[in-house]
Every structure is written in structure tokens, then in C-alpha cells.
Design a protein around this motif. Sequence first.
Motif, PDB file in Angstrom:
ATOM      1  N   PRO A 233       0.824  -1.215   0.000  1.00 24.18           N
ATOM      2  CA  PRO A 233       0.000   0.000   0.000  1.00 24.18           C
ATOM      3  C   PRO A 233       0.856   1.262   0.000  1.00 24.18           C
ATOM      4  O   PRO A 233       1.703   1.456   0.879  1.00 24.18           O
ATOM      5  N   ASN A 234       0.682   2.091  -1.031  1.00 21.94           N
ATOM      6  CA  ASN A 234       1.397   3.360  -1.181  1.00 21.94           C
ATOM      7  C   ASN A 234       2.915   3.200  -1.317  1.00 21.94           C
ATOM      8  O   ASN A 234       3.666   4.131  -1.065  1.00 21.94           O
ATOM      9  N   GLN A 235       3.347   1.995  -1.715  1.00 24.99           N
ATOM     10  CA  GLN A 235       4.776   1.734  -1.887  1.00 24.99           C
ATOM     11  C   GLN A 235       5.031   1.266  -3.329  1.00 24.99           C
ATOM     12  O   GLN A 235       4.403   0.310  -3.798  1.00 24.99           O
ATOM     13  N   VAL A 236       5.956   1.936  -4.009  1.00 21.81           N
ATOM     14  CA  VAL A 236       6.263   1.624  -5.396  1.00 21.81           C
ATOM     15  C   VAL A 236       7.745   1.306  -5.526  1.00 21.81           C
ATOM     16  O   VAL A 236       8.585   2.039  -4.992  1.00 21.81           O
ATOM     17  N   MET A 237       8.058   0.216  -6.220  1.00 20.91           N
ATOM     18  CA  MET A 237       9.455  -0.162  -6.428  1.00 20.91           C
ATOM     19  C   MET A 237       9.846   0.082  -7.879  1.00 20.91           C
ATOM     20  O   MET A 237       9.058  -0.120  -8.800  1.00 20.91           O
ATOM     21  N   THR A 238      11.073   0.541  -8.074  1.00 23.29           N
ATOM     22  CA  THR A 238      11.578   0.788  -9.423  1.00 23.29           C
ATOM     23  C   THR A 238      13.095   0.714  -9.419  1.00 23.29           C
ATOM     24  O   THR A 238      13.726   0.799  -8.356  1.00 23.29           O
ATOM     25  N   THR A 239      13.661   0.552 -10.598  1.00 21.62           N
ATOM     26  CA  THR A 239      15.113   0.683 -10.769  1.00 21.62           C
ATOM     27  C   THR A 239      15.441   1.887 -11.638  1.00 21.62           C
ATOM     28  O   THR A 239      16.563   2.037 -12.094  1.00 21.62           O
ATOM     29  N   ALA A 240      14.449   2.735 -11.898  1.00 20.44           N
ATOM     30  CA  ALA A 240      14.664   3.917 -12.733  1.00 20.44           C
ATOM     31  C   ALA A 240      15.757   4.802 -12.129  1.00 20.44           C
ATOM     32  O   ALA A 240      15.933   4.846 -10.906  1.00 20.44           O
ATOM     33  N   PRO A 241      16.506   5.528 -12.951  1.00 27.33           N
ATOM     34  CA  PRO A 241      17.592   6.386 -12.458  1.00 27.33           C
ATOM     35  C   PRO A 241      17.048   7.665 -11.813  1.00 27.33           C
ATOM     36  O   PRO A 241      16.875   8.690 -12.477  1.00 27.33           O
ATOM     37  N   LEU A 242      16.789   7.620 -10.522  1.00 26.92           N
ATOM     38  CA  LEU A 242      16.158   8.739  -9.821  1.00 26.92           C
ATOM     39  C   LEU A 242      17.161   9.741  -9.260  1.00 26.92           C
ATOM     40  O   LEU A 242      16.763  10.793  -8.771  1.00 26.92           O
ATOM     41  N   ASP A 243      18.446   9.401  -9.319  1.00 27.09           N
ATOM     42  CA  ASP A 243      19.452  10.268  -8.696  1.00 27.09           C
ATOM     43  C   ASP A 243      19.455  11.682  -9.265  1.00 27.09           C
ATOM     44  O   ASP A 243      19.754  12.651  -8.559  1.00 27.09           O
ATOM     45  N   SER A 244      19.119  11.818 -10.542  1.00 27.18           N
ATOM     46  CA  SER A 244      19.199  13.122 -11.204  1.00 27.18           C
ATOM     47  C   SER A 244      17.953  13.972 -11.010  1.00 27.18           C
ATOM     48  O   SER A 244      17.897  15.101 -11.506  1.00 27.18           O
ATOM     49  N   CYS A 245      16.951  13.459 -10.293  1.00 27.13           N
ATOM     50  CA  CYS A 245      15.695  14.192 -10.152  1.00 27.13           C
ATOM     51  C   CYS A 245      15.448  14.526  -8.688  1.00 27.13           C
ATOM     52  O   CYS A 245      15.488  13.649  -7.820  1.00 27.13           O
TER      53      CYS A 245
ATOM     54  N   GLN B 282       8.579   9.975  -2.143  1.00 26.61           N
ATOM     55  CA  GLN B 282       9.783   9.989  -1.320  1.00 26.61           C
ATOM     56  C   GLN B 282      10.598   8.728  -1.596  1.00 26.61           C
ATOM     57  O   GLN B 282      10.205   7.635  -1.210  1.00 26.61           O
ATOM     58  N   PRO B 283      11.739   8.851  -2.294  1.00 27.12           N
ATOM     59  CA  PRO B 283      12.533   7.666  -2.627  1.00 27.12           C
ATOM     60  C   PRO B 283      13.411   7.210  -1.461  1.00 27.12           C
ATOM     61  O   PRO B 283      13.938   8.015  -0.698  1.00 27.12           O
ATOM     62  N   ARG B 284      13.545   5.903  -1.341  1.00 29.09           N
ATOM     63  CA  ARG B 284      14.492   5.301  -0.395  1.00 29.09           C
ATOM     64  C   ARG B 284      15.325   4.285  -1.163  1.00 29.09           C
ATOM     65  O   ARG B 284      14.800   3.343  -1.748  1.00 29.09           O
ATOM     66  N   LYS B 285      16.635   4.468  -1.165  1.00 26.18           N
ATOM     67  CA  LYS B 285      17.525   3.658  -1.996  1.00 26.18           C
ATOM     68  C   LYS B 285      17.918   2.383  -1.293  1.00 26.18           C
ATOM     69  O   LYS B 285      18.339   2.379  -0.146  1.00 26.18           O
ATOM     70  N   GLY B 286      17.746   1.275  -1.982  1.00 25.18           N
ATOM     71  CA  GLY B 286      18.260  -0.008  -1.531  1.00 25.18           C
ATOM     72  C   GLY B 286      19.523  -0.331  -2.309  1.00 25.18           C
ATOM     73  O   GLY B 286      20.069   0.498  -3.036  1.00 25.18           O
ATOM     74  N   ARG B 287      19.978  -1.547  -2.212  1.00 31.27           N
ATOM     75  CA  ARG B 287      21.190  -1.935  -2.915  1.00 31.27           C
ATOM     76  C   ARG B 287      20.952  -2.073  -4.414  1.00 31.27           C
ATOM     77  O   ARG B 287      21.795  -1.721  -5.236  1.00 31.27           O
ATOM     78  N   PHE B 288      19.776  -2.618  -4.768  1.00 33.64           N
ATOM     79  CA  PHE B 288      19.493  -2.901  -6.165  1.00 33.64           C
ATOM     80  C   PHE B 288      18.377  -2.034  -6.757  1.00 33.64           C
ATOM     81  O   PHE B 288      18.216  -1.986  -7.970  1.00 33.64           O
ATOM     82  N   SER B 289      17.579  -1.371  -5.926  1.00 30.69           N
ATOM     83  CA  SER B 289      16.416  -0.658  -6.450  1.00 30.69           C
ATOM     84  C   SER B 289      16.014   0.462  -5.502  1.00 30.69           C
ATOM     85  O   SER B 289      16.605   0.645  -4.443  1.00 30.69           O
TER      86      SER B 289
ATOM     87  N   SER C 295      16.934 -10.420  -5.864  1.00 29.75           N
ATOM     88  CA  SER C 295      17.635  -9.227  -5.380  1.00 29.75           C
ATOM     89  C   SER C 295      16.660  -8.214  -4.809  1.00 29.75           C
ATOM     90  O   SER C 295      16.969  -7.505  -3.856  1.00 29.75           O
ATOM     91  N   LEU C 296      15.469  -8.147  -5.375  1.00 30.61           N
ATOM     92  CA  LEU C 296      14.461  -7.227  -4.869  1.00 30.61           C
ATOM     93  C   LEU C 296      14.037  -7.611  -3.463  1.00 30.61           C
ATOM     94  O   LEU C 296      13.806  -6.767  -2.604  1.00 30.61           O
ATOM     95  N   VAL C 297      13.927  -8.906  -3.229  1.00 28.59           N
ATOM     96  CA  VAL C 297      13.582  -9.386  -1.891  1.00 28.59           C
ATOM     97  C   VAL C 297      14.691  -9.045  -0.911  1.00 28.59           C
ATOM     98  O   VAL C 297      14.450  -8.694   0.246  1.00 28.59           O
ATOM     99  N   GLU C 298      15.943  -9.091  -1.390  1.00 29.11           N
ATOM    100  CA  GLU C 298      17.076  -8.732  -0.529  1.00 29.11           C
ATOM    101  C   GLU C 298      16.999  -7.273  -0.121  1.00 29.11           C
ATOM    102  O   GLU C 298      17.324  -6.903   1.005  1.00 29.11           O
ATOM    103  N   ASP C 299      16.541  -6.425  -1.066  1.00 32.59           N
ATOM    104  CA  ASP C 299      16.388  -5.002  -0.760  1.00 32.59           C
ATOM    105  C   ASP C 299      15.267  -4.765   0.247  1.00 32.59           C
ATOM    106  O   ASP C 299      15.424  -4.034   1.218  1.00 32.59           O
ATOM    107  N   PHE C 300      14.122  -5.371   0.001  1.00 27.61           N
ATOM    108  CA  PHE C 300      12.947  -5.123   0.828  1.00 27.61           C
ATOM    109  C   PHE C 300      12.241  -6.445   1.096  1.00 27.61           C
ATOM    110  O   PHE C 300      11.538  -6.982   0.227  1.00 27.61           O
TER     111      PHE C 300
END
Length: 468
Positions: free
Chosen positions: A290-302, A313-320, A429-434
Motif C-alpha cells: 500500500p502506497n509503496q512503489v518499487m523501481t530501478t529507474a535512475p532517480l538520482d538526477s531528479c 519519497q525515494p528510499r535507496k536499496g542496494r538494487f532498487s 535481489s528485490l527481496v534482498e532489498d525489501f
Amino acid sequence: MANTVRARWCLTRFALVGSLMVAAFHPAMAQAPSPAARNAPALDAARAVFEALPEADRKAIQEGLIWMGDYSGAADGTFGRQTYDAIVAFQQGAKKPANGILNQADRASLQNATQQARSASGFTVIDDPRSGVRLGIPAKILPKQDTNQSGGSRWQSVDDKVTLDTRVAPPDATLQSLYDRNIAIQTPGRLVTYKILRPDFFVITGETPTGKFYTRYAGGTPGIRGFSIGYDKALAPQLDRLVVAIANSFTPFPTAGTAVSASQPATSTPQSPAMPRGTALLGTGIVVAPNQVMTTAPLDSCSNVRIGGLKAQPRKGRFSWLLTVADSAKTTAPLARGAMTDQSALLIVAFADKPSSLAGEAAEALVVVPGLAENDGTFTAALQPGASGAPVLDTSGALVGLVGPMPSAPVKIAGVATATRYKLVPSASLVEDFAGLPPAKAEAARKHSAADLAAAMRAVTVPILCGP
């Protein structure tokens, strides 16, 4: 001549970029790179040698490979797997070491063969006074010249089996209306094999029972201009490569005062204009809670990542990335975790930019793209910008992973996105992140149609934008 210029053509398979309700899944449309291209050290070595050459030499090599039938991309001097594979194919045909590196003697031989092929067809880049476009014309193959009813010029073969037209759209036409009109043509046996509409151009390719056709229009301040070519299928071994050469030479709006070289074709790769601030598509996200979205898009520049008009609000994991957005109307993805096996069929569900002239209409469209798994954790598919973070599914509907960060511009052949290898962030890897993402389904795996999978993913995927 026949020994020098090989009459062979390795036609790149165009992957079908379907709408949300795509009718069928065509994994065979995604062409895997050759085994030689999988040799990363050889690729890197070839890249270093190629990029050390002057830009004019790099473009000349690619142009030559087009005329030899080994390359079907833009002669832009940029090295990639497609250029590498083409050099390897040329070397194999010449019975030389297939290492992707052309020495000076090889380059001279290639250019000599290219010049012979160009001369044999009478290929010359001209500025068409009627339409205003710049285009390469194989005058010896198309010696008959006339005008057409579309405000342009016409070139035909003596037997009328090949027709090339330049075109000028009426003042009230739009790219959308021209695209719709071309798609709606009802001719018995006519099949559109590829279609793509972008803000500044469109391309439609297809076949009839006896022929093939390629149509392209581009829009700009002076209006809308284009060209089309149709030819008998029996001539495909010769004409397929000529279509690539002609498309590479196409310049819809030549800069005033620039000269045309009779020996070297002008090249033009269509580029979509930058989207207005506030509508820049960064990638695709999948709702995982709920209200949580996962992506690997390059968000660093935005600095202002937005989903559905709301700040995320982005939160960076190891892979996503995991993005939190308030009041998301999307449901959570009820997906099983899958694993990718070599040469298995895949389906990528992603957002892509689309032209929009209606107030309130979304500027992003959800598309489905067939893909093919590779044996090194990558996959091949014809993806558009915006596919970073898109879910990659197997035919049972299990989540194999997400598309890794990808270049801002896709590889294209004459304006058409082509199958290219991309990185995958696997579901493990996504499971490892979250932890706990995504949940597994208890039902037994069964094969689903692309339409079913796309419809299911529509409720759980979102476009990720960068605001001002």
C-alpha cells in the motif's frame, strides 16, 4: 562484382511494441545477439580500437557494413553490440579472424566494396526540390522519375516493381492523423509488421501478399514531410539493405546552406524532443505494498520524483528504489517470484511516452514488449525510454525481475526500436532489498496470454515522472 558485394542480408527482427490489449505474444521477434557478441573481453577490445578512429572513419565503417548487408543501424559512429556483430559477420564472410577489429587493409577493402555497391545502384543523396527533404536515391535501380499527388517526387524501376515517393502533408494534417490513415488502409492481405508513433515522427512497415513497404513521416516547424518505398518481395535481398541506406540518408528539414556530398550520404537519426518540465518520464514502477512503489529507474538526477501528480519519497536499496506516495489508488501486485532460464520467453510491461493533443490525456502509454532471456542474467527486447524499472514476467505471470537502468535513447534501425540486450535486476535481489516483496502465489504455474498478463499489470504499474 558478385564476389565483392555479397547479396545477402541479415534482416533484424523488429520486436512488436503492442498496446495494452496486445493480441498475442511473439517471443521469436526478439533477436538474441550472436554468440560472438557475448564475449565481453573481445567486445571491449573491439570497442577501444573502433573508438580510437576519427569520427568520419567510424561512420564510414558502419555505412560500409550497411551496404554489405551486415549492419542495419544508424551510421552515427557510435560503437555497440550491433556494430560489433556486423564487423564479426563481415569478417566471417571474408574468411578472416572474427575478432570485431578491422585493420587498415580491412577498412580499405570494405570501403572499396562499398563504393562498388553504391555505384552499382547509382546511390546519390539529393535535395528534392518538390518536398524539401534530403534523401539518398538509387538512380540506376529507380531511373524513372515523376511527380506524385502528395506534393513530392516519385522514382520507379523500369518494371514498376519498386516505387519511392517523397511526400508533403497537407497543412491541416497532423502526425496522428497521417499515422491513423496509414494504419487504417484496408488492402487484402496487407499486414503491418511494425508501427511506432512518437512526438516528432512515425514509422510503419509491413507486407502485402507480394510486396513489402516502409513509410516514415517527420514533423517540424516547416510542416510534415516524409517518404515511402514499396517493392516486390522477390527483390528483398537487394532492396532490404537499400531501405536502411535510404532511411539513414533521410533528412526531413535540411539546414539552409548545407551542401550535399555525392559520395557520402547524409545521416539522420530521429530524436524525440525533450518533454516539457513536469512531464519527463523517468521510468516504470510496480506497486509492492500500500502506497509503496518499487523501481530501478535512475532517480538520482531528479529532485522532484512524482507519481500520479503526487510527490514521492525515494528510499535507496542496494538494487532498487522504494518510493512512498500518499493516497495511491493502485492495488498491490499479487505476483509470484520467478527465475529466468536461458532462451525462455519473457514479457516486459512498461510505460512509454506518447504524443497527446487532448487536454487531460495522459502523456504516457502502457505497452507490452516481448523479450528473450539470455544465459548471463540479461535479456533482449526492443525497449523505449521509460522502461527502466518495468516488471519482467515469464509466460506463467511470475515476476522474473525489473528492467535495470537503461540509456535515455533506444537503439534504432531507421527510426524503429530494435532488440537490444539489457540488464535485469532479478526478483531475488528485490527481496534482498525489501523483505517480503513481492508475495508468492499458491496456485500452480500456467501459461497466460500476453493480453491477460498486460491487463493484470495495468492495475499495479505506474509511470514515474520528474517534476520541475
